[in-house]
Scaffold this motif. Structure first.
Motif, PDB file in Angstrom:
ATOM      1  N   UNK A   1       0.801  -1.214   0.000  1.00 35.50           N
ATOM      2  CA  UNK A   1       0.000   0.000   0.000  1.00 35.50           C
ATOM      3  C   UNK A   1       0.839   1.271   0.000  1.00 35.50           C
ATOM      4  N   UNK A   2       0.134   2.385  -0.209  1.00 40.91           N
ATOM      5  CA  UNK A   2       0.786   3.686  -0.242  1.00 40.91           C
ATOM      6  C   UNK A   2       0.975   4.216   1.172  1.00 40.91           C
ATOM      7  N   UNK A   3       1.698   5.328   1.254  1.00 45.04           N
ATOM      8  CA  UNK A   3       1.962   5.948   2.545  1.00 45.04           C
ATOM      9  C   UNK A   3       0.673   6.474   3.178  1.00 45.04           C
ATOM     10  N   UNK A   4      -0.368   6.724   2.349  1.00 40.20           N
ATOM     11  CA  UNK A   4      -1.630   7.248   2.879  1.00 40.20           C
ATOM     12  C   UNK A   4      -2.287   6.255   3.838  1.00 40.20           C
ATOM     13  N   UNK A   5      -2.205   4.955   3.506  1.00 38.45           N
ATOM     14  CA  UNK A   5      -2.814   3.942   4.376  1.00 38.45           C
ATOM     15  C   UNK A   5      -2.134   3.935   5.732  1.00 38.45           C
ATOM     16  N   UNK A   6      -0.797   4.030   5.737  1.00 41.68           N
ATOM     17  CA  UNK A   6      -0.058   4.006   7.003  1.00 41.68           C
ATOM     18  C   UNK A   6      -0.310   5.275   7.810  1.00 41.68           C
ATOM     19  N   UNK A   7      -0.374   6.435   7.133  1.00 42.59           N
ATOM     20  CA  UNK A   7      -0.664   7.674   7.847  1.00 42.59           C
ATOM     21  C   UNK A   7      -2.080   7.665   8.424  1.00 42.59           C
ATOM     22  N   UNK A   8      -3.021   7.112   7.661  1.00 44.02           N
ATOM     23  CA  UNK A   8      -4.387   7.011   8.147  1.00 44.02           C
ATOM     24  C   UNK A   8      -4.455   6.096   9.379  1.00 44.02           C
ATOM     25  N   UNK A   9      -3.753   4.966   9.339  1.00 47.10           N
ATOM     26  CA  UNK A   9      -3.722   4.046  10.483  1.00 47.10           C
ATOM     27  C   UNK A   9      -3.098   4.714  11.702  1.00 47.10           C
ATOM     28  N   UNK A  10      -2.010   5.459  11.479  1.00 48.69           N
ATOM     29  CA  UNK A  10      -1.366   6.170  12.579  1.00 48.69           C
ATOM     30  C   UNK A  10      -2.311   7.198  13.202  1.00 48.69           C
ATOM     31  N   UNK A  11      -3.058   7.921  12.359  1.00 47.77           N
ATOM     32  CA  UNK A  11      -3.994   8.906  12.871  1.00 47.77           C
ATOM     33  C   UNK A  11      -5.108   8.285  13.692  1.00 47.77           C
ATOM     34  N   UNK A  12      -5.638   7.147  13.234  1.00 43.61           N
ATOM     35  CA  UNK A  12      -6.718   6.477  13.959  1.00 43.61           C
ATOM     36  C   UNK A  12      -6.225   5.968  15.311  1.00 43.61           C
ATOM     37  N   UNK A  13      -5.051   5.337  15.336  1.00 45.72           N
ATOM     38  CA  UNK A  13      -4.511   4.819  16.597  1.00 45.72           C
ATOM     39  C   UNK A  13      -4.209   5.954  17.567  1.00 45.72           C
ATOM     40  N   UNK A  14      -3.640   7.042  17.061  1.00 40.98           N
ATOM     41  CA  UNK A  14      -3.348   8.189  17.925  1.00 40.98           C
ATOM     42  C   UNK A  14      -4.622   8.791  18.499  1.00 40.98           C
ATOM     43  N   UNK A  15      -5.666   8.876  17.670  1.00 44.10           N
ATOM     44  CA  UNK A  15      -6.935   9.428  18.135  1.00 44.10           C
ATOM     45  C   UNK A  15      -7.533   8.570  19.251  1.00 44.10           C
ATOM     46  N   UNK A  16      -7.430   7.240  19.109  1.00 41.61           N
ATOM     47  CA  UNK A  16      -7.957   6.335  20.143  1.00 41.61           C
ATOM     48  C   UNK A  16      -7.226   6.555  21.466  1.00 41.61           C
ATOM     49  N   UNK A  17      -5.905   6.676  21.408  1.00 42.99           N
ATOM     50  CA  UNK A  17      -5.137   6.885  22.635  1.00 42.99           C
ATOM     51  C   UNK A  17      -5.433   8.246  23.256  1.00 42.99           C
ATOM     52  N   UNK A  18      -5.590   9.279  22.425  1.00 40.11           N
ATOM     53  CA  UNK A  18      -5.908  10.608  22.959  1.00 40.11           C
ATOM     54  C   UNK A  18      -7.260  10.617  23.666  1.00 40.11           C
ATOM     55  N   UNK A  19      -8.253   9.960  23.045  1.00 43.59           N
ATOM     56  CA  UNK A  19      -9.570   9.895  23.675  1.00 43.59           C
ATOM     57  C   UNK A  19      -9.495   9.138  24.992  1.00 43.59           C
ATOM     58  N   UNK A  20      -8.737   8.037  25.025  1.00 42.10           N
ATOM     59  CA  UNK A  20      -8.618   7.240  26.243  1.00 42.10           C
ATOM     60  C   UNK A  20      -7.936   8.023  27.367  1.00 42.10           C
ATOM     61  N   UNK A  21      -6.924   8.818  27.018  1.00 42.52           N
ATOM     62  CA  UNK A  21      -6.153   9.529  28.038  1.00 42.52           C
ATOM     63  C   UNK A  21      -6.873  10.756  28.572  1.00 42.52           C
ATOM     64  N   UNK A  22      -7.587  11.477  27.719  1.00 43.10           N
ATOM     65  CA  UNK A  22      -8.154  12.763  28.123  1.00 43.10           C
ATOM     66  C   UNK A  22      -9.677  12.744  28.227  1.00 43.10           C
ATOM     67  N   UNK A  23     -10.295  11.584  28.071  1.00 46.29           N
ATOM     68  CA  UNK A  23     -11.757  11.520  28.122  1.00 46.29           C
ATOM     69  C   UNK A  23     -12.287  11.976  29.479  1.00 46.29           C
TER      70      UNK A  23
END
Length: 274
Positions: free
Chosen positions: A54-76
């Motif tokens: 796959x292209x770099x877009x798939x990896x960047x999208x995956x990184x963004x989703x994982x980061x968002x999950x951790x941010x929500x978990x930490x600051x919810x």
């Protein structure tokens, strides 16, 4: 095979799937038989092969989703409660929405997203009750009832039998808790009267709807079979000071249930398979 012919066959299989002219597993088999690697790549963008190529877009999208999950978990916990509620609802809408989108494209991804959304529904609810020090005796039953209703509706709409069954299981848990609080000293005969009419009702609904509404007969029958032994499970797990012969009664009830299933196998298998 000629690519044009292959595309025509795949479109025809997708039409059979959407029109429910063939069972889901047959459509999956035919799709895998005629589809090639390029088509599979489009249908399943997060497979290991596609991640490797796959292209770099798939990896960047995956990184963004994982980061968002951790941010929500930490600051919810520090969000104001309207933002907490909006965040929880947004996550659930995304999970269930994409589950519906992928229902015809990739059933495995659809099931994973629906399961994730269901776990998060219960998890967010319990988290909010704990964060705001709400009365658990009041709000936990409300949460269980809302989860059960949501899962029954979404399980029916998305044709996910297990999700619909879990919704009925939560309603049964709420039913058991309500009558456990109202009649903690109920006898085994009173428990049989509480549960067995529901068992008969669900099996009757299975027979009534198996030709009219697709995707519910098997769920209703499974719920009815489960309710058959609920009086004994209610007595053993949710109540106190019941005699040991209840365990023997449970075994005899299971044997009787298996005998009934065997005796009427030609009828209920037809209902479930329709």
């Amino acid at each position: 095979m000629n690519l044009e012919k292959r595309d025509i066959i795949i479109k025809e299989i997708q039409y059979w799937r959407k029109s429910r002219l063939l069972p889901e597993q047959y459509c999956d088999f035919l799709t895998n038989l005629y589809d090639d690697e390029d088509a599979n790549k489009d249908n399943n963008p997060i497979s290991l092969r596609n991640l490797q190529q796959g292209s770099i877009k798939i990896w960047l999208f995956s990184f963004g989703i994982i980061s968002l999950i951790f941010l929500i978990s930490l600051y919810f916990s520090v969000f104001p409660w309207p933002l907490q509620l909006a965040t929880a609802l947004s996550v659930l809408i995304i999970c269930y929405g994409y589950s519906a989108v992928y229902k015809d494209r990739n059933n495995v991804i659809s099931l994973i997203l629906a399961g994730l959304g269901s776990v998060l529904t219960l998890g967010f609810g319990l988290w909010l009750i704990d964060l705001h020090d709400l009365d658990p005796q009041l709000w936990r039953p409300i949460l269980i009832g809302c989860c059960g209703l949501l899962w029954c509706i979404l399980g029916f709409l998305l044709r996910i039998g297990l999700l619909q069954y879990c919704g009925f299981a939560f309603w049964a848990l709420l039913y058991a808790g309500f009558f456990g609080g109202r009649s903690p000293e109920a006898s085994i005969f009173e428990l049989e009267f509480l549960w067995l009419p529901l068992c008969v009702l669900m099996v009757w609904l299975c027979w009534l709807l198996h030709h009219k509404v697709r995707g519910v007969a098997s769920v209703y029958f499974a719920v009815g079979v489960s309710l058959w032994i609920m009086p004994e499970l209610d007595a053993l797990l949710l109540r106190q000071d019941y005699p040991q012969w209840i365990s023997l009664m449970l075994i005899l009830k299971i044997a009787a249930g298996l005998a009934l299933l065997f005796g009427f196998r030609k009828k209920w298998i037809t209902w479930v398979a329709t």
